[in-house]
Write a protein that holds these residues in place. Structure first.
Motif, PDB file in Angstrom:
ATOM      1  N   GLN A 133      -6.251  10.355  -7.046  1.00  0.00           N
ATOM      2  CA  GLN A 133      -5.671   9.111  -7.561  1.00  0.00           C
ATOM      3  C   GLN A 133      -5.009   8.320  -6.437  1.00  0.00           C
ATOM      4  O   GLN A 133      -5.174   7.106  -6.332  1.00  0.00           O
ATOM      5  CB  GLN A 133      -4.638   9.426  -8.645  1.00  0.00           C
ATOM      6  N   ASP A 165       0.838  -1.218   0.000  1.00  0.00           N
ATOM      7  CA  ASP A 165       0.000   0.000   0.000  1.00  0.00           C
ATOM      8  C   ASP A 165       0.865   1.257   0.000  1.00  0.00           C
ATOM      9  O   ASP A 165       0.568   2.226  -0.690  1.00  0.00           O
ATOM     10  CB  ASP A 165      -0.925   0.017   1.232  1.00  0.00           C
ATOM     11  N   PRO A 183      -2.265   4.452  -9.579  1.00  0.00           N
ATOM     12  CA  PRO A 183      -2.437   3.864  -8.239  1.00  0.00           C
ATOM     13  C   PRO A 183      -3.676   2.984  -8.094  1.00  0.00           C
ATOM     14  O   PRO A 183      -3.609   1.904  -7.518  1.00  0.00           O
ATOM     15  CB  PRO A 183      -2.519   5.101  -7.336  1.00  0.00           C
ATOM     16  N   ALA A 184      -4.832   3.460  -8.602  1.00  0.00           N
ATOM     17  CA  ALA A 184      -6.090   2.731  -8.378  1.00  0.00           C
ATOM     18  C   ALA A 184      -6.413   1.737  -9.493  1.00  0.00           C
ATOM     19  O   ALA A 184      -7.414   1.033  -9.419  1.00  0.00           O
ATOM     20  CB  ALA A 184      -7.238   3.730  -8.238  1.00  0.00           C
ATOM     21  N   LYS A 185      -5.578   1.680 -10.518  1.00  0.00           N
ATOM     22  CA  LYS A 185      -5.921   0.890 -11.712  1.00  0.00           C
ATOM     23  C   LYS A 185      -6.118  -0.596 -11.406  1.00  0.00           C
ATOM     24  O   LYS A 185      -7.074  -1.215 -11.876  1.00  0.00           O
ATOM     25  CB  LYS A 185      -4.834   1.072 -12.769  1.00  0.00           C
ATOM     26  N   SER A 186      -5.224  -1.174 -10.599  1.00  0.00           N
ATOM     27  CA  SER A 186      -5.308  -2.614 -10.349  1.00  0.00           C
ATOM     28  C   SER A 186      -6.593  -2.984  -9.611  1.00  0.00           C
ATOM     29  O   SER A 186      -7.267  -3.955  -9.967  1.00  0.00           O
ATOM     30  CB  SER A 186      -4.086  -3.094  -9.559  1.00  0.00           C
ATOM     31  N   SER A 221      -7.882   7.270  -3.813  1.00  0.00           N
ATOM     32  CA  SER A 221      -8.853   6.293  -4.333  1.00  0.00           C
ATOM     33  C   SER A 221      -8.308   4.874  -4.250  1.00  0.00           C
ATOM     34  O   SER A 221      -9.045   3.930  -3.950  1.00  0.00           O
ATOM     35  CB  SER A 221      -9.243   6.628  -5.773  1.00  0.00           C
ATOM     36  N   SER A 222      -7.004   4.707  -4.522  1.00  0.00           N
ATOM     37  CA  SER A 222      -6.430   3.354  -4.472  1.00  0.00           C
ATOM     38  C   SER A 222      -6.568   2.770  -3.066  1.00  0.00           C
ATOM     39  O   SER A 222      -6.855   1.587  -2.900  1.00  0.00           O
ATOM     40  CB  SER A 222      -4.964   3.381  -4.902  1.00  0.00           C
ATOM     41  N   TYR A 223      -6.391   3.630  -2.065  1.00  0.00           N
ATOM     42  CA  TYR A 223      -6.478   3.167  -0.677  1.00  0.00           C
ATOM     43  C   TYR A 223      -7.917   2.908  -0.261  1.00  0.00           C
ATOM     44  O   TYR A 223      -8.250   1.833   0.243  1.00  0.00           O
ATOM     45  CB  TYR A 223      -5.834   4.211   0.242  1.00  0.00           C
ATOM     46  N   ARG A 236       2.212   1.860  -3.399  1.00  0.00           N
ATOM     47  CA  ARG A 236       1.180   2.371  -4.308  1.00  0.00           C
ATOM     48  C   ARG A 236       0.927   3.857  -4.063  1.00  0.00           C
ATOM     49  O   ARG A 236       0.785   4.638  -4.996  1.00  0.00           O
ATOM     50  CB  ARG A 236      -0.105   1.559  -4.112  1.00  0.00           C
ATOM     51  N   GLY A 260      -9.746   0.089  -2.282  1.00  0.00           N
ATOM     52  CA  GLY A 260      -9.192  -1.203  -1.861  1.00  0.00           C
ATOM     53  C   GLY A 260      -9.687  -1.613  -0.484  1.00  0.00           C
ATOM     54  O   GLY A 260     -10.049  -2.769  -0.257  1.00  0.00           O
TER      55      GLY A 260
END
Length: 609
Positions: A377, A249, A428-431, A380-382, A252, A385
């Motif tokens: 960006q 994390d 960052p959030a793509k995966s 959002s990934s955090y 990322r 997820g």
């Protein structure tokens, strides 16, 4: 209205002397042997004897002309209206030429237009060219919306377009595509209003700071949305709990603050420890950077020289310990990580947590997260997820017949989606977004992606968007992408650059075909609706009013008295202008007719008009 020309199992031509056909108009062909097939106008054409243009190109070929003459049309004298009609279902045999054509009753085509009730779906707009069907509409489908049309605001006079959101379980995810000024953001606003009406938990990433529903629009009797959404800003209301982050994390997050080299990734993996707080991690990085700058030899010599305070001994002992553990790490990479960590902290990312978001989702609210694009960006990934992980854990526990903490299904909405899941490079959030696009349906997590550039959106995600709302699009590459990903015909693709703002093609596996829809008038107003030129004019008027209020007690004012009155004028007007600036402003006010300028043999006077 009659069938003319050569017919096929897919398309027919319809002619009329008095009815001007409209695009997407629905018609019923009275051919009992084929169970009265139904179709939609996909191309229209009118011929008038006063404008004798050749029929060799376009809709009316020689066969159509011959048929028209045989059934009583006077090609030289009549206005002839023609339409190409595409059948909804393939006919088992060609349709009889000369067969009568009429407009349908709602009951005949209800299955093609309405898949759910207004209470259970999203009432997004009005199906275009369905006013002929309006008289036969059931009461439950009337008076649901207002449309902003050519003549201003009007009540619904066609079939409402109701999106069956429950069918997303089978056909998940929505794409909203359209260029600037096409009505894309307005359509997204309407969609979010309807989601709030159904109280479906939703997470909205808003880079433009426009998804606020506090200001009501012109439509009377609107729903009160104030209790159904919350707006939070990154760094002020929400943030990342650093101690809850895994090493992956942290990688990322820091990669979003600036791309990471292999060496930087190695630094994070070496230095980050489980349950690290922001303070402990950033201190360790800062101390290591300082120790590497000094070097092992200098640290050792300083410790052996003596003459240091207890605090200095403690500090240099820490440096020696860090060098023993991480001395092989390159200084430049450590400094790079230090800069990225500090940048995120200065943006306020590590000063809050996501408790407010979780509470909003549990309460069935729309949670709008606002911030700069780069910060969204990262965040959002955090947050996606974390929430997706909670929902997935609950569902997996339920399948294994174990007790798990309930977390509700939810929708993730992003505007400028190509920034969150770009094609061709990582974000960052793509995966996590790709994972939701492919597997979210099983867990009750869905995506609504809005973008001006569908070509720049990750292809895996684009392919998973089972419903696409296509507004006006001008770029050829984007039109090509849309045609590849939808069932829009060649003719509909040609219409895309010319759609009115608020008109949309809805290509959905739920509906089974592409529909032309006019988006309804929103119940709430965007904070960005004020024209910037009107804003400029308004500010000038406010400035003029403020100046006049300050000048009022000084008029009439002689130009030569400005120096004498300067401090009093500045105090009254709350300015810090010099004499020259005051002269310029007085000239402007007089040129606009707000005050009067008089020249006398002794002085120039400014007076009330």
């Amino acid at each position: 209205m009659q069938i003319v020309g050569v017919t096929t199992q897919h398309e027919v031509f319809v002619a009329s002397k008095n009815h001007k056909f409209r695009m997407n108009e629905m018609l019923v062909i009275e051919d009992d042997s084929l169970y009265q097939p139904k179709g939609e106008v996909v191309e229209t054409f009118s011929y008038n004897r006063y404008i004798p243009m050749g029929f060799d190109k376009g809709l009316a070929d020689e066969q159509v002309l011959k048929t028209l003459e045989q059934i009583g049309y006077d090609i030289g004298a009549d206005d002839i209206h023609l339409a190409k009609v595409r059948l909804f279902e393939e006919a088992v045999q060609p349709i009889q030429t000369g067969a009568a054509v009429r407009h349908p009753e709602f009951s005949e085509i209800s299955s093609l237009l309405v898949k759910t009730s207004p209470e259970n779906g999203l009432v997004l707009g009005e199906v275009k060219s369905t006013d002929f069907i309006a008289p036969s509409l059931p009461e439950s489908l009337t008076g649901l919306l207002h449309i902003d049309d050519h003549n201003g605001l009007r009540k619904q006079n066609g079939v409402p377009f109701i999106f069956d959101i429950r069918a997303m379980q089978q056909y998940p995810h929505i794409g909203v595509f359209g260029g600037s000024g096409s009505g894309k953001s307005f359509g997204l606003r309407v969609m979010l209003e309807e989601i709030m009406k159904l109280q479906i938990p939703t997470l909205v990433f808003d880079p433009h700071f426009e998804m606020n529903f506090a200001t009501e629009g012109e439509v009377p009797g609107t729903l009160a949305y104030r209790e159904r959404y919350i707006v939070v800003q990154i760094g002020q209301d929400v943030g990342v709990d650093f101690s809850a982050l895994s090493t992956r994390d942290v990688e990322r997050l820091l990669s979003a603050a600036g791309s990471l080299t292999e060496s930087m990734i190695n630094v994070i993996q070496s230095i980050h420890k489980r349950k690290d707080s922001y303070q402990s991690f950033s201190d360790r990085v800062a101390h290591l950077a300082e120790a590497l700058e000094l070097g092992k030899q200098k640290v050792e010599s300083l410790l052996h020289d003596g003459g240091m305070t207890r605090d200095e001994i403690s500090r240099f002992s820490l440096f020696r310990k860090l060098l023993e553990q991480y001395g092989s790490l390159p200084l430049a990479s450590v400094k790079g990580i230090q800069w990225r960590v500090n940048r995120l902290n200065q943006a306020g990312l590590f000063q809050q947590n996501i408790r407010a978001i979780e509470q909003g989702i549990h309460a069935g609210k729309l949670v709008v997260i606002q911030g700069a694009v780069w910060l969204l960006q990262v965040f959002s990934s955090y947050v996606i997820g974390a929430l997706y992980g909670k929902r997935r854990t609950f569902r997996d526990a339920k399948l294994q017949q174990k007790q798990g903490e309930f977390f509700p299904p939810f929708i993730v909405v992003t505007d400028e989606a190509h920034n969150f899941a770009p094609k061709g490079f990582d974000a960052p959030a793509k995966s996590v977004l790709k994972e939701i696009a492919q597997e979210g349906r099983k867990y009750g997590v869905f995506l609504i992606f809005a973008t001006q550039r569908p070509t720049l959106l990750d292809e895996t995600i684009t392919a998973q968007l089972n419903s696409k709302f296509v507004f006006r699009t001008v770029r050829g590459t984007d039109i090509q992408t849309i045609k590849e990903e939808t069932d829009l015909t060649h003719d509909e693709g040609k219409r895309l650059p010319y759609l009115r703002s608020g008109d949309v093609f809805v290509s959905s596996a739920i509906m089974g075909r592409t529909m032309a829809v006019r988006i309804r008038y929103a119940h709430s107003a965007s904070p960005h609706t004020l024209n910037p030129f009107d804003e400029l004019k308004k500010m000038k008027e406010q400035d003029a009013d403020q100046l006049m209020k300050a000048l009022d007690s000084f008029l009439p004012l002689a130009e030569m008295s400005l120096m004498q009155q300067l401090s009093s004028l500045n105090k009254e007007a709350e300015k810090s202008w010099d004499v020259q600036t005051w002269k310029q402003e007085l000239e402007r006010l007089s040129s606009e007719g707000i005050i009067k300028k008089q020249k006398t043999p002794f002085a120039t006077l400014y007076t009330r008009p």
